[in-house]
Design an enzyme around this catalytic site. Sequence first.
Site, PDB file in Angstrom:
ATOM      1  N   GLU A  41      -3.332  -0.522   8.133  1.00 25.01           N
ATOM      2  CA  GLU A  41      -2.175  -0.109   8.935  1.00 25.01           C
ATOM      3  C   GLU A  41      -2.269  -0.738  10.320  1.00 25.01           C
ATOM      4  O   GLU A  41      -3.336  -0.731  10.942  1.00 25.01           O
ATOM      5  CB  GLU A  41      -2.101   1.417   9.142  1.00 25.01           C
ATOM      6  CG  GLU A  41      -1.718   2.191   7.922  1.00 25.01           C
ATOM      7  CD  GLU A  41      -1.616   3.705   8.169  1.00 25.01           C
ATOM      8  OE1 GLU A  41      -1.300   4.119   9.309  1.00 25.01           O
ATOM      9  OE2 GLU A  41      -1.865   4.453   7.220  1.00 25.01           O
ATOM     10  N   TYR A  97      -3.780   1.286  15.965  1.00 25.07           N
ATOM     11  CA  TYR A  97      -2.536   1.318  16.732  1.00 25.07           C
ATOM     12  C   TYR A  97      -2.749   1.151  18.227  1.00 25.07           C
ATOM     13  O   TYR A  97      -2.009   0.459  18.895  1.00 25.07           O
ATOM     14  CB  TYR A  97      -1.786   2.645  16.494  1.00 25.07           C
ATOM     15  CG  TYR A  97      -1.264   2.764  15.091  1.00 25.07           C
ATOM     16  CD1 TYR A  97      -0.021   2.254  14.746  1.00 25.07           C
ATOM     17  CD2 TYR A  97      -2.031   3.361  14.087  1.00 25.07           C
ATOM     18  CE1 TYR A  97       0.463   2.337  13.454  1.00 25.07           C
ATOM     19  CE2 TYR A  97      -1.563   3.446  12.786  1.00 25.07           C
ATOM     20  CZ  TYR A  97      -0.317   2.929  12.474  1.00 25.07           C
ATOM     21  OH  TYR A  97       0.149   2.997  11.198  1.00 25.07           O
ATOM     22  N   ASN A 151      -7.187   1.051  10.124  1.00 21.28           N
ATOM     23  CA  ASN A 151      -5.883   1.411  10.682  1.00 21.28           C
ATOM     24  C   ASN A 151      -6.020   1.383  12.196  1.00 21.28           C
ATOM     25  O   ASN A 151      -6.855   2.091  12.762  1.00 21.28           O
ATOM     26  CB  ASN A 151      -5.469   2.830  10.262  1.00 21.28           C
ATOM     27  CG  ASN A 151      -5.205   2.944   8.767  1.00 21.28           C
ATOM     28  OD1 ASN A 151      -5.332   1.978   8.018  1.00 21.28           O
ATOM     29  ND2 ASN A 151      -4.844   4.130   8.328  1.00 21.28           N
ATOM     30  N   ARG A 181       0.857  -1.188   0.000  1.00 21.36           N
ATOM     31  CA  ARG A 181       0.000   0.000   0.000  1.00 21.36           C
ATOM     32  C   ARG A 181       0.896   1.242   0.000  1.00 21.36           C
ATOM     33  O   ARG A 181       1.723   1.409   0.901  1.00 21.36           O
ATOM     34  CB  ARG A 181      -0.901  -0.014   1.245  1.00 21.36           C
ATOM     35  CG  ARG A 181      -1.672   1.254   1.419  1.00 21.36           C
ATOM     36  CD  ARG A 181      -2.651   1.215   2.590  1.00 21.36           C
ATOM     37  NE  ARG A 181      -3.268   2.510   2.675  1.00 21.36           N
ATOM     38  CZ  ARG A 181      -3.296   3.293   3.755  1.00 21.36           C
ATOM     39  NH1 ARG A 181      -2.771   2.872   4.895  1.00 21.36           N
ATOM     40  NH2 ARG A 181      -3.845   4.477   3.708  1.00 21.36           N
ATOM     41  N   GLU A 194      -7.555   7.968   6.459  1.00 20.82           N
ATOM     42  CA  GLU A 194      -7.848   8.565   7.764  1.00 20.82           C
ATOM     43  C   GLU A 194      -8.516   9.936   7.693  1.00 20.82           C
ATOM     44  O   GLU A 194      -7.908  10.962   8.044  1.00 20.82           O
ATOM     45  CB  GLU A 194      -6.561   8.626   8.604  1.00 20.82           C
ATOM     46  CG  GLU A 194      -5.902   7.258   8.744  1.00 20.82           C
ATOM     47  CD  GLU A 194      -4.758   7.221   9.765  1.00 20.82           C
ATOM     48  OE1 GLU A 194      -4.267   8.289  10.147  1.00 20.82           O
ATOM     49  OE2 GLU A 194      -4.366   6.112  10.166  1.00 20.82           O
ATOM     50  N   HIS A 233      -3.233  10.701   0.891  1.00 20.95           N
ATOM     51  CA  HIS A 233      -2.607  10.505   2.194  1.00 20.95           C
ATOM     52  C   HIS A 233      -1.979  11.851   2.553  1.00 20.95           C
ATOM     53  O   HIS A 233      -0.771  11.993   2.674  1.00 20.95           O
ATOM     54  CB  HIS A 233      -1.586   9.366   2.149  1.00 20.95           C
ATOM     55  CG  HIS A 233      -1.264   8.769   3.490  1.00 20.95           C
ATOM     56  ND1 HIS A 233      -1.337   7.421   3.733  1.00 20.95           N
ATOM     57  CD2 HIS A 233      -0.880   9.327   4.670  1.00 20.95           C
ATOM     58  CE1 HIS A 233      -0.990   7.168   5.002  1.00 20.95           C
ATOM     59  NE2 HIS A 233      -0.698   8.321   5.585  1.00 20.95           N
TER      60      HIS A 233
HETATM   61  C1  FCB Z   1      -1.219   6.900  10.766  1.00 26.07           C
HETATM   62  C2  FCB Z   1      -0.853   7.474   9.426  1.00 26.07           C
HETATM   63  C3  FCB Z   1       0.497   7.075   8.930  1.00 26.07           C
HETATM   64  C4  FCB Z   1       1.511   7.009  10.046  1.00 26.07           C
HETATM   65  C5  FCB Z   1       0.994   6.203  11.203  1.00 26.07           C
HETATM   66  C6  FCB Z   1       1.954   6.056  12.341  1.00 26.07           C
HETATM   67  O1  FCB Z   1      -2.129   7.744  11.398  1.00 26.07           O
HETATM   68  O2  FCB Z   1      -1.787   7.095   8.456  1.00 26.07           O
HETATM   69  O3  FCB Z   1       0.853   7.950   7.909  1.00 26.07           O
HETATM   70  O4  FCB Z   1       1.876   8.293  10.406  1.00 26.07           O
HETATM   71  O5  FCB Z   1      -0.189   6.774  11.677  1.00 26.07           O
END
Ligand code: FCB
Length: 457
Positions: A356, A300, A298, A77, A166, A121
């Site tokens: 992500e 985290y 995405n 990607r 995002e 992006h």
């Molecule tokens: C996300 C973004 C990516 C990167 C990661 C850590 O929010 O899409 O570009 O910065 O975080």
Amino acid sequence: MRAVVFPENFLWGAATSAYQIEGGWNADGRSPSIWDTFSHTPGKTHNGETGDVACDHYHRWADDVALMRALGLQAYRFSVSWPRILPEGYGRINQPGLDFYGRLVDALLDAGIVPMPTLYHWELPQTLQDAGGWPARATVPAFVELADVVSRALGDRVTHWITHNEPWCTSLLSHQIGVHAPGWQDWPAALAAAHHVLLSHGLAAAQIRANVAKAEVGIAINFEPATPATDSPADYHAARIWDGYFFRWFVDPLMGRLYPADMVDYYTRSGRLPRGLDFVQEGDMATIAAPLDFFGVNYYTRFIARAGEDLDHLQSASNPGAEYTAMGWEVHPDTFYRLLNRLHFEYRMPKIFVTENGCSYPDGPDENGRIADQRRINYLDAHIRAMHRAMQNGAPVAGYLQWSLLDNYEWAQGYSQRFGMVYVDYATLERTPKASALWYRDLIARNGLPATAEIGA
Ligand code: FCB
């Protein structure tokens, strides 16, 4: 823990974005984007760092594709840089800029890697920002033009398309919180920007489908699911507001449920939307809800919500004893599991790609030049197992793209955060796979994970 095996056609890959890796900021006719302007404005980024050079992927792309092939990646990607392709934002096509992505796609296909371009992006051409940016409706047709130009050029070879990365970041992080370009702090503008991003997604999806017979179109949404800090009703309420602000404001309209009524009410009563939803025009909500072929997730970390703070000052409460990455993000794979369940059971997503997932840790080479990033391996292992558990419940996850292939420019944090499975020495631009890259290569080769006891053995 038991060994896990993934479905045969599951896609394993990695993700990057143009501004974060390409460099070549003024090469071959590229014009400035809002990130060039922002990063060159004193005080906006860590040590004033910019993406002028980044990983120099614009010149080293062939080596990077060779690296992906060596690691056995099955999907990649990347994002296209809008000002490389349409330097004025619309109208004149800059052929050398467009050709760069054609070469990249050819090399990926040659290496047996599925290309998954993201159209936006965060690199809005500065010319469009000067004309009002995302808070202005005129940016919508310009984005559809970008989608048209890129899908005509690559549509004979590319099937998987991601419109936006995002939308929460493009709108709220950039126009309400203001820590990303263009750095505004203006609620009505931020929510208008969110609407225009979603609308442009729906229109671009139709444009891509018109140009590409076998297109699969999706959008990548970032999630930071909220959990209440305590069992108190007030903390539950705070978590619900966060959920509306971050999750439902984007997912609900995309899934045909309109903007969440409780949040419209909250924003209006609190003075954040003094003119209500005046940016919504007839037909917009149906356009936004155009069926998706897949949904990009995405993930985290999670958010721990506490009462008594309003949306302008919300900070996740800390969880003493938990593990945190270098970004200060709590490691919480169980939230990832629950998120995938929620998208499946509550929203019936047709298909999901994890677009992500990853972590930042500062590990560098030891005296033997080896980068032993065991904490990244632990993070990935736990999240991939959590994803597998959700799939056992029926969550239709079809692929997983790790953020990121390379250490790269982490926006306002500059080069201070290393998210790559491949280490980049910014002095020489040399790339060295970390231990996690080799671990990931093995995972791909066996399409699964061994029982925990075998890991690191
Ligand atoms: C996300 C973004 C990516 C990167 C990661 C850590 O929010 O899409 O570009 O910065 O975080």
